[in-house]
Scaffold this active site. Structure first.
Site, PDB file in Angstrom:
ATOM      1  N   ARG A 105     -46.776 -21.222  -8.563  1.00  0.00           N
ATOM      2  CA  ARG A 105     -47.482 -22.425  -9.036  1.00  0.00           C
ATOM      3  C   ARG A 105     -48.983 -22.325  -8.768  1.00  0.00           C
ATOM      4  O   ARG A 105     -49.768 -23.063  -9.343  1.00  0.00           O
ATOM      5  CB  ARG A 105     -46.914 -23.682  -8.353  1.00  0.00           C
ATOM      6  N   LYS A 151     -36.798  -7.563 -18.328  1.00  0.00           N
ATOM      7  CA  LYS A 151     -37.704  -6.405 -18.290  1.00  0.00           C
ATOM      8  C   LYS A 151     -38.919  -6.819 -17.475  1.00  0.00           C
ATOM      9  O   LYS A 151     -39.961  -7.212 -18.017  1.00  0.00           O
ATOM     10  CB  LYS A 151     -38.060  -6.009 -19.722  1.00  0.00           C
ATOM     11  N   GLU A 184     -26.641   2.295 -16.530  1.00  0.00           N
ATOM     12  CA  GLU A 184     -27.615   2.897 -17.448  1.00  0.00           C
ATOM     13  C   GLU A 184     -28.370   3.972 -16.683  1.00  0.00           C
ATOM     14  O   GLU A 184     -28.053   4.245 -15.525  1.00  0.00           O
ATOM     15  CB  GLU A 184     -28.574   1.829 -17.999  1.00  0.00           C
TER      16      GLU A 184
HETATM   17  N1  PXG Z   1     -33.111   0.583 -19.667  1.00  0.00           N
HETATM   18  C1  PXG Z   1     -34.237   0.382 -18.961  1.00  0.00           C
HETATM   19  C2  PXG Z   1     -34.138   0.083 -17.515  1.00  0.00           C
HETATM   20  C3  PXG Z   1     -35.487   0.459 -19.608  1.00  0.00           C
HETATM   21  O1  PXG Z   1     -36.594   0.241 -18.882  1.00  0.00           O
HETATM   22  C4  PXG Z   1     -34.335   0.964 -21.685  1.00  0.00           C
HETATM   23  C5  PXG Z   1     -33.139   0.858 -20.988  1.00  0.00           C
HETATM   24  C6  PXG Z   1     -34.294   1.205 -23.163  1.00  0.00           C
HETATM   25  O2  PXG Z   1     -34.545   0.009 -23.894  1.00  0.00           O
HETATM   26  P1  PXG Z   1     -35.234   0.013 -25.321  1.00  0.00           P
HETATM   27  O3  PXG Z   1     -35.309  -1.404 -25.700  1.00  0.00           O
HETATM   28  O4  PXG Z   1     -36.589   0.665 -25.135  1.00  0.00           O
HETATM   29  O5  PXG Z   1     -34.384   0.806 -26.224  1.00  0.00           O
HETATM   30  C7  PXG Z   1     -35.556   0.769 -20.983  1.00  0.00           C
HETATM   31  C8  PXG Z   1     -36.846   0.930 -21.699  1.00  0.00           C
HETATM   32  C9  PXG Z   1     -42.633   2.262 -20.080  1.00  0.00           C
HETATM   33  C10 PXG Z   1     -41.176   2.550 -20.140  1.00  0.00           C
HETATM   34  O6  PXG Z   1     -43.343   2.855 -19.264  1.00  0.00           O
HETATM   35  C11 PXG Z   1     -40.285   1.570 -20.536  1.00  0.00           C
HETATM   36  C12 PXG Z   1     -38.909   1.816 -20.567  1.00  0.00           C
HETATM   37  C13 PXG Z   1     -38.457   3.050 -20.214  1.00  0.00           C
HETATM   38  C14 PXG Z   1     -39.353   4.055 -19.822  1.00  0.00           C
HETATM   39  C15 PXG Z   1     -40.733   3.804 -19.782  1.00  0.00           C
HETATM   40  O7  PXG Z   1     -43.122   1.431 -20.852  1.00  0.00           O
HETATM   41  N2  PXG Z   1     -38.047   0.797 -20.943  1.00  0.00           N
END
Ligand code: PXG
Length: 290
Positions: A105, A151, A184
């Site tokens: 806040r 995210k 994952e």
């Molecule tokens: N799982 C996680 C934990 C992620 O961070 C994905 C799956 C794949 O999601 P998408 O929507 O991209 O198909 C992600 C993707 C970066 C970066 O530096 C971001 C990710 C992964 C690696 C690097 O921006 N996110």
């Protein structure tokens, strides 16, 4: 020269793109982000990324001070400003500048920045020969603690996993959830094929609601595969015909070794190749023009 960064309503050169040491994004990892790609001058799944960004923000009670339409315009403008056609775009919204102390806040205004640049997660050769993956001891965040569907800027869970994987000489780390089911990888969703079945863990197993994952599910169905979101164990992975990872940054990358076990033939599989080809076609036909 350098890149033009969108920062709180204006474009600044990357050398001048600085945020406060009192920003809670830095002090506490308090914020959310997105990673998008553009292919041949088109933004892939722009709407889906923006919607997920707003869902993540809602989950942490962070009110993004622009509308979804404005956010889309900011992303497009950043790409135009940098004259990029094939890019990786990082959108970050932090809680903003506040006092020392957790209380959100005390942060009146979220910080917004957008970087349009490039990303390469693995050297090209791994896209042909496949990655080696190891199961890591660190479990995926509990959905009841920090839901992996958010995210957030809090990526220490993932970074610890990446360190463990690297320490064991593997390219990627496989996360299990607290019950021992496959969740994952550190920044990618995971898929296996068994005969005509294309399987991936459900989101509730502790995975991000991946946008590439969604595209792969759609492509798998169009190819006539039996696509299922199913709880998977490591045993299922070891005995799969094929395995691959999906993510915006990673795209589609084959996995040929898990915990020292060869997957299928130990080479990139035919379905993986086909899905990757179809994904590339999709990224070049779908999308919002810059
Ligand atoms: N799982 C996680 C934990 C992620 O961070 C994905 C799956 C794949 O999601 P998408 O929507 O991209 O198909 C992600 C993707 C970066 C970066 O530096 C971001 C990710 C992964 C690696 C690097 O921006 N996110």
């Amino acid at each position: 020269m350098g890149l033009w960064i969108y920062l709180d309503g204006r474009f600044v050169n990357e050398k001048q793109a600085k945020i406060s040491v009192f920003d809670h994004g830095l002090l506490y990892g308090d914020g959310v982000f997105e990673g998008l790609r553009t292919y041949g001058g088109k933004v892939f799944r722009l709407k889906e990324h923006i919607e997920r960004l707003f869902r993540s923000a809602r989950a942490i009670m962070l009110e993004i001070p622009v509308s979804m339409e404005e956010m889309a315009n900011i992303i497009i403008k950043t790409l135009k400003k940098n004259n990029l056609k094939d890019a990786y775009v990082r959108v970050v919204i932090t809680r903003g500048i506040g006092d020392l102390g957790l209380d959100p806040r005390k942060c009146p205004k979220p910080t917004i920045f957008v970087i349009a640049s490039k990303i390469k997660l693995y050297p090209q050769e791994y896209y042909e020969k496949g990655l080696s993956v190891v199961t890591i001891a660190t479990r995926r965040n509990l959905t009841e603690s920090i839901n992996p569907a958010i995210k957030s800027l809090n990526y220490l869970n993932n970074i610890l996993a990446k360190i463990e994987a690297t320490n064991s000489g593997a390219m990627e780390g496989l996360f299990l959830n607290n019950e021992g089911y496959v969740a994952e990888c550190t920044g990618e969703n995971i898929f296996i094929t068994v005969g005509n079945n294309l399987l991936t863990p459900p989101i509730f197993a502790g995975a991000l609601d991946g946008i590439t994952r969604d595209a792969v599910i759609q492509l798998g169905k169009e190819m006539g595969l039996n696509v299922e979101e199913k709880l998977l164990t490591r045993y299922d992975l070891y005995n799969a015909d094929e395995c691959f990872l999906s993510g915006t940054a990673a795209e589609i990358v084959p996995v040929t070794l898990i915990d020292g076990r060869k997957i299928g033939s130990g080479k990139i599989g035919n379905l993986t190749k086909k899905i990757r080809e179809k994904f590339h076609q999709l990224t070049h036909t779908d999308g919002i023009p810059i």
